[in-house]
Design an enzyme around this catalytic site. Structure first.
Site, PDB file in Angstrom:
ATOM      1  CB  CYS A 426       2.528  -2.477  -4.013  1.00 50.01           C
ATOM      2  SG  CYS A 426       3.000  -2.786  -5.720  1.00 50.01           S
ATOM      3  CD  GLU A 428       5.506  -0.533  -1.711  1.00 54.43           C
ATOM      4  OE1 GLU A 428       4.738  -1.525  -1.772  1.00 54.43           O
ATOM      5  OE2 GLU A 428       5.594   0.284  -2.613  1.00 54.43           O
TER       6      GLU A 428
END
Length: 782
Positions: A426, A428
């Site tokens: 997502c 990170e």
């Protein structure tokens, strides 16, 4: 889009997701007869067995070949991790959303062969058995989730090494390290290195089997052009991955075989991806244009064929809580573009823009895509991305490359490794090709505060699962509120991290990943597995969920109970217990007459910073078992829906079981002063001390339907990033369109929206998640 790509895209989009039992049967067959090998050698030979016997699929007309299962969207399962029961299979086949068709033959294979062998052997059972009663109680209550309960560790990304080295080169490197082994641990290191060598050979074997299949198809192909293509496929598969690629097409095919190897070996969370694809492909692109073997158009067609391969691989099936926290087919491969080179200069190039065109034309939910935006990148790069964003399907997302580099430097990474890294999954952050950065699970911040409001008891189950904290009726100041929340937070983080440490050791000892270890520095040099601290950097993340909800809940108590005294604590607790059933007036006061995070108000934003600080201090720097540390992220995937469903009414006026806020976004509908105010509030969070934060914004289409609108959007992003923001993404769509799609899904089957760190078909989302996206504030002005 060429006719070839149109046909392949149509085939991919229309393919029916289904469960394949092939891998599970092959693994069962191997484990039934395997001798007394070490864990790494067991896993290596199991990997080779699958590579040697899996079905080889070459789809009609494709130029990049290879599928994880026997065909597109035929999804493998991983019984050594999570052996699905017959009931699980029935659920997967029949559920309304994110279903997988399960044939009678597959059910029979599970009933007769797979389930009888793996029952009692799967990692999922072992993990749940090894956890403490405290851990199981917190997990059951929805305090946190566990990422490795159904999928393996592996939130990692490739760097440029495969474009410089073939598998035969890696084998030579492995052999040299074996020769130099000496001293303590030499035997264990040798076993690990030998396992890596077996895996390198296995991937070459897989490619050669594709070459054989292509030759076989070419022998009977009547179309002259396709015959030549199949012969070229065979030649390429004999060349890579055994050797380093020489051409643009070989580079793409090499990566794809590597990708299949990683996602077949152990089904890692957030899959795997090539990372900074525009940087890796640029030399091949330039050489191809120079020597006449490539044109811009042929390179684009190859990239679009490559994109389709990702879309053919839905995330393997998840059930139970793990399905609730990540209810999507998307497997989170995330292509990075832009950013900086290792020397700190602007990395935007011709391939960057080519990839943006591919993203725009393909409009597929997989792979995800993002731009890494540095202050050194040209504005046209950002504007080009914004013109795609305004089409309304949520890609690409936008990341602050300068903040990301700063995040990695703070964590102790070298500046070169930081500049060559980026984001995956997502949002990170990681050092590509050099880091094992594992997401261990989501943490329900509002639920933890709910436990504090009940002195350690979960009001939904009436079980005491938390620390014993003071009776809220005795709290004399807002500091007492904060202290109780912090005490409960530390209590549950301690439980979560103790569980993480056990799980890390289980994967290190029982399920090493020798193939993935070949690809990540410094596993070969150290003779250690990726799951056992072999990577150069080893980070374990805990992801906080509900920052907006916890902030607004704390603000409500501060504002109404201790300062304005418009509500007593006793009355508030009564309202929370009965879900505001008798006091709608008080609920509306909490919703409408309370300062809210996301409106650039210091009163609320200061509380957000306090809540963030508690979370950061509870987690950051705690050691893991791999020589690394625990860090924090703030992102939800779809877990804010699940966490909301197990959380009672909250002091911000949210009703019981309603969704929580997502990412670092404000509570849905409470940001009332425009997107600039939201970004000003969000920028007060210290993003650099995280490994990723997720911010969603929803804009009306008319706001960006002109070039002036695009310029304003670009200025908005630049402004946020100047203040240190990590990430932002946009839905450009009206709530009315979404309501129409919800009411008449058959008319909106192709509607894609941004959910969290990924885009998905709106009609594939559950109603709760659809409603949550509809309820997000719809900004009509900058």
């Amino acid at each position: 889009m060429t006719e070839r790509v149109q046909k392949l895209r149509k085939q991919s989009v229309e393919a029916i997701p289904c469960i394949s039992s092939e891998r599970a049967l092959l693994m069962t067959e191997f484990y039934r007869r395997q001798s007394n090998l070490s864990a790494p050698m067991t896993r290596a030979h199991a990997f080779r067995h699958v590579m040697e016997h899996k079905t080889i699929c070459i789809n009609e007309g494709e130029l990049i070949v290879g599928e994880r299962g026997p065909g597109p969207k035929q999804t493998s399962t991983f019984p050594e991790l999570c052996c699905h029961s017959l009931k699980d299979l029935e659920t997967l086949d029949k559920r309304e959303k994110v279903w997988f068709r399960v044939s009678d033959d597959v059910k029979a294979a599970f009933r007769v062969v797979i389930i009888p062998f793996w029952t009692g052997r799967a990692m999922r059972e072992t993990i749940l058995a090894e956890m403490t009663d405290q851990w199981r109680a917190a997990y059951k209550a929805g305090i946190f989730t566990e990422f490795m309960e159904q999928r393996g560790p592996g939130h990692t990304v490739l760097d440029d090494k495969i474009y410089r080295k073939g598998m035969l080169d890696f084998k030579k490197e492995i052999e040299e390290n074996i020769k130099n082994l000496d001293g303590a641990g030499a035997f264990e290191k040798k076993e690990q290195l030998r396992a890596m060598a077996v895996c390198a050979d296995a991937l070459v074997l897989l490619a050669r089997r594709h070459a054989e299949k292509a030759r076989e198809l070419a022998a009977t192909e009547r179309d002259v052009q396709r015959k030549l293509e199949l012969e070229e496929i065979a030649d390429i598969c004999l060349r890579v991955p055994a050797n380093a690629p020489r051409t643009f097409r070989e580079a793409l095919q090499y990566y794809w075989f590597v990708h299949l190897g990683v996602i077949t070996e152990l089904n890692p969370w957030d899959a795997f991806n090539p990372g900074r694809l525009d940087q890796h492909l640029l030399p091949f692109y330039q050489q191809g244009l120079k020597d006449g073997t490539l044109t811009r158009e042929s390179a684009k067609e190859l990239l679009e064929c490559f994109w389709i391969k990702f879309n053919n691989q839905p995330a393997p099936p998840k059930v139970g809580i793990t399905a609730a926290e990540s209810a999507t087919y998307t497997d989170f491969a995330n292509i990075n573009t832009g950013g900086l080179k290792a020397d700190g200069s602007d990395a935007v190039n011709d391939v960057t823009y080519l990839i943006l065109e591919v993203i725009d034309e393909m409009k597929l939910v997989q792979p995800s895509s993002n731009i890494q935006l540095s202050r050194k990148n040209p504005d046209e790069f950002l504007k080009h991305a914004c013109r795609i964003v305004r089409k309304g399907w949520g890609q690409p997302s936008v990341f602050n490359a300068d903040t990301i580099i700063e995040e990695m430097l703070r964590q102790g990474k070298s500046v070169e490794d930081a500049r060559c890294g980026g984001t995956s999954g997502c949002v990170e952050t990681g050092a590509f090709g050099k880091e094992s950065y594992i997401l261990t699970g989501y943490l329900n911040l509002p639920k933890i505060f709910e436990i504090a409001l009940h002195q350690g008891k979960d009001p939904l189950t009436n079980e005491y699962i938390g620390a014993s904290t003071a009776d809220p009726l005795t709290w004399e100041s807002f500091d007492d509120v904060l202290q109780a929340f912090n005490d409960q937070l530390r209590h549950f983080v301690d439980i979560k991290i103790r569980g993480n440490n056990i799980i890390e050791r289980l994967y290190a000892s029982r399920l090493p990943v020798p193939f993935l270890s070949v690809l990540i520095d410094d596993c070969i040099r150290t003779g250690k597995d990726y799951n056992d601290g072999g990577a150069r950097y080893n980070t374990s993340y805990i992801q906080g969920v509900g920052l907006g909800t916890i902030t607004d809940s704390l603000v409500a108590i501060k504002h109404h109970v201790f300062e304005r005294r418009t509500l007593t604590m006793a009355r508030l607790l009564e309202n929370l217990t009965d879900n505001f059933a008798k006091d709608e007036k008080a609920r509306l006061m909490l919703v409408n007459k309370t300062p809210k995070f996301g409106n650039d108000e210091e009163y609320a934003d200061d509380v957000m910073k306090q809540a963030f600080e508690f979370f950061y201090e509870a987690v950051n720097g705690r050691p893991n078992t791999k020589g690394g540390t625990h860090r924090i992220n703030l992102l939800p995937t779809t877990c804010h829906i699940y966490f909301g469903s197990v959380t009672g009414a909250t002091p911000d006026g949210r009703k019981s079981r309603a969704p929580l806020s997502e990412g670092i976004s404000p509570v849905q509908g409470t940001d009332r002063h425009g997107p600039t105010a939201v970004l000003n509030s969000a920028s007060k969070l210290d993003h650099v001390r995280t490994g990723g934060t997720l911010l969603n914004q929803k804009l009306t289409p008319k706001l960006v339907d002109t070039e002036r609108g695009i310029a304003n959007l670009a200025h908005l992003v630049r402004g946020y990033f100047k203040q240190g923001g990590h990430h932002i993404q946009f839905n450009v769509i009206t709530a009315q369109t979404l309501r129409d799609a919800q009411a008449s899904p058959e008319q909106y089957r192709d509607l894609i929206v941004r959910v969290a760190g990924y885009s998905d078909y709106f009609c594939d989302l559950g109603k709760d998640l659809q409603d949550e996206i509809i309820s997000r504030t719809e900004h009509q002005d900058f």
